[in-house]
Design an enzyme around this catalytic site. Structure first.
Site, PDB file in Angstrom:
ATOM      1  N   GLY A  58      38.217  33.317  42.818  1.00 36.01           N
ATOM      2  CA  GLY A  58      37.932  33.353  41.376  1.00 36.01           C
ATOM      3  C   GLY A  58      37.383  34.739  41.084  1.00 36.01           C
ATOM      4  N   GLY A  94      35.403  35.969  38.822  1.00 34.92           N
ATOM      5  CA  GLY A  94      33.967  36.060  38.583  1.00 34.92           C
ATOM      6  C   GLY A  94      33.185  35.912  39.878  1.00 34.92           C
ATOM      7  N   THR A 142      42.255  51.006  37.074  1.00 33.41           N
ATOM      8  CA  THR A 142      42.375  51.066  38.527  1.00 33.41           C
ATOM      9  C   THR A 142      43.865  51.107  38.858  1.00 33.41           C
ATOM     10  OG1 THR A 142      42.197  48.648  38.679  1.00 33.41           O
ATOM     11  CG2 THR A 142      40.171  49.894  38.968  1.00 33.41           C
ATOM     12  N   GLY A 171      45.323  50.864  41.996  1.00 34.03           N
ATOM     13  CA  GLY A 171      45.616  50.359  43.344  1.00 34.03           C
ATOM     14  C   GLY A 171      45.478  51.468  44.371  1.00 34.03           C
ATOM     15  N   GLY A 211      40.517  44.338  43.174  1.00 38.20           N
ATOM     16  CA  GLY A 211      40.007  44.677  41.836  1.00 38.20           C
ATOM     17  C   GLY A 211      38.606  44.109  41.654  1.00 38.20           C
ATOM     18  N   ASP A 212      38.379  42.923  42.175  1.00 39.88           N
ATOM     19  CA  ASP A 212      37.054  42.295  42.050  1.00 39.88           C
ATOM     20  C   ASP A 212      36.023  43.058  42.884  1.00 39.88           C
ATOM     21  OD1 ASP A 212      38.350  40.374  40.552  1.00 39.88           O
ATOM     22  OD2 ASP A 212      38.741  39.120  42.308  1.00 39.88           O
ATOM     23  N   SER A 221      38.253  46.370  51.281  1.00 46.47           N
ATOM     24  CA  SER A 221      38.470  44.924  51.161  1.00 46.47           C
ATOM     25  C   SER A 221      39.920  44.538  51.445  1.00 46.47           C
ATOM     26  CB  SER A 221      38.075  44.441  49.754  1.00 46.47           C
ATOM     27  OG  SER A 221      39.094  44.747  48.821  1.00 46.47           O
ATOM     28  N   GLY A 239      41.175  43.264  55.214  1.00 43.87           N
ATOM     29  CA  GLY A 239      40.965  41.909  55.746  1.00 43.87           C
ATOM     30  C   GLY A 239      41.685  40.882  54.886  1.00 43.87           C
TER      31      GLY A 239
HETATM   32  O1  RIB Z   1      41.379  38.628  41.885  1.00 43.78           O
HETATM   33  C1  RIB Z   1      41.661  37.678  42.872  1.00 43.78           C
HETATM   34  C2  RIB Z   1      41.323  36.326  42.368  1.00 43.78           C
HETATM   35  O2  RIB Z   1      42.187  36.005  41.286  1.00 43.78           O
HETATM   36  C3  RIB Z   1      41.519  35.206  43.350  1.00 43.78           C
HETATM   37  O3  RIB Z   1      40.371  34.942  44.091  1.00 43.78           O
HETATM   38  C4  RIB Z   1      41.983  34.052  42.474  1.00 43.78           C
HETATM   39  O4  RIB Z   1      41.115  32.971  42.495  1.00 43.78           O
HETATM   40  C5  RIB Z   1      42.158  34.618  41.089  1.00 43.78           C
HETATM   41  O5  RIB Z   1      41.077  34.364  40.296  1.00 43.78           O
END
Ligand code: RIB
Length: 319
Positions: free
Chosen positions: A42, A44, A223, A225, A254-255, A285, A288
């Site tokens: 997710g 968030g 971003t 990539g 991205g997260d 990141s 992995g």
């Molecule tokens: O950005 C990656 C995420 O996008 C995944 O973890 C998936 O759950 C979606 O939310």
């Protein structure tokens, strides 16, 4: 010693079902995938975990479903050390889930079923107001209702709290609600969808960022990539070059960028330095499998930064 930052994430939590495959089945066809991975994800939640691993005190405002995944997600946050006071279970709704497909070169395709994430409403943000007001930065994405995103942006503006919006997944938005926003951080695809301008190269990215800035955002970071990032403001535009790593799964990169960027900035890094560091954190990141479990902790990151930090540069561009 950098100050310990407080980051609030108002956003989604999913369970990721990731299949690694050489190819995709045709309609009506069954074919074999190579490997499967089940993990917490997710956008968030991933951003919250990245921020925590980078050394911030993090609290999450989120909703999970009344299935097996709901309590497991809350337990995962607790185990990691993320404050779950405002993570609640919603009865009669599934948790957010994401079937993900990863190709041999690490490229991913993601489907998201929002489930309980769609139940996170403005009143839930209001209920967390006391805690949100103590944050250095509030981080948002688009896997929750947009009315909640807009409400939270207005809340952050009213209380003078830095706000970062990651418009993922991309969808039509009310640009007026984003006017004055501190940081808008799409990837190339999201930037294209939102502006209807192509982003095939740096010049395209500059044009696209320019269009977003015209809507009143203070900073736009696109971003790119493996090609680095573009940091754009009304006064300047900088290209931040990438770090070279061997990627096996780019899901969640991205997260990783957003969560770490929020922390570096809150610790007092300049925007250019925070983007450079977030570029490396995101690149690492991808070495992995999975999202949260592929993220480095701060000590691991600092070790890489010491050896690789100088290999990326900030290049000023004419805007
Ligand atoms: O950005 C990656 C995420 O996008 C995944 O973890 C998936 O759950 C979606 O939310």
């Amino acid at each position: 010693m950098a100050k310990r930052s407080r980051i609030a994430v108002v956003g989604s939590a999913n369970v990721d079902l990731t299949t690694f495959t050489d190819r995709f089945p045709k309609p009506g066809e069954t074919c074999f995938g190579q490997k499967f991975d089940l993990g917490f994800g997710g956008k968030g939640a991933n951003q919250a975990v990245a921020a925590h691993l980078c050394g911030a005190d993090v609290f999450m405002v989120a909703r999970v479903g009344s299935d097996l995944f709901g309590p497991a997600t809350i337990e995962n946050f607790k185990k990691i050390g993320i404050d779950t006071t405002y993570v609640k279970q919603v009865e009669g709704v599934s948790s957010g889930v994401a079937p993900i497909f990863v190709e041999p070169n690490g490229q991913n395709r993601i489907l998201v079923v929002k489930g309980a994430n769609d139940e996170l409403k403005p009143e839930d943000v209001e209920a967390a107001a006391g805690m949100l007001r103590t944050a250095d930065c509030i981080v948002l994405q688009f896997e929750i209702p947009l009315e909640t995103v807009y409400y939270t942006i207005a809340f952050a503006r009213k209380h003078g709290i830095r706000c970062i919006v990651n418009p993922a997944p991309a969808q039509p938005i009310d640009m007026k609600a984003l006017a004055g926003l501190d940081y808008f951080v799409p990837n190339e695809t999201e930037a294209e969808t939102i502006t209807s301008l192509p982003v095939r190269n740096l010049d395209d990215a500059k044009r696209c960022a320019g269009k977003l800035l015209e809507c009143g955002m203070r900073r736009v970071i696109i971003t790119l990539g493996a090609k680095g990032s573009l940091l754009a403001g009304r006064d300047s535009m900088d290209y931040v070059s990438p770090f070279s790593v061997t990627s096996i799964d780019s899901t969640g990169a991205g997260d990783a960028f957003i969560g770490s960027f929020a922390v570096f900035l809150a610790e007092g890094a300049t925007e250019q330095e925070a983007v450079r560091k977030a570029n490396l954190y995101a690149a690492l990141s991808t070495t992995g499998i999975g999202t949260q479990k592929s993220f480095y902790n701060r000590a691991q990151f600092e070790e890489e930064w010491t050896t690789q930090g100088r290999t990326s540069a900030v290049l000023g561009l004419s805007s």
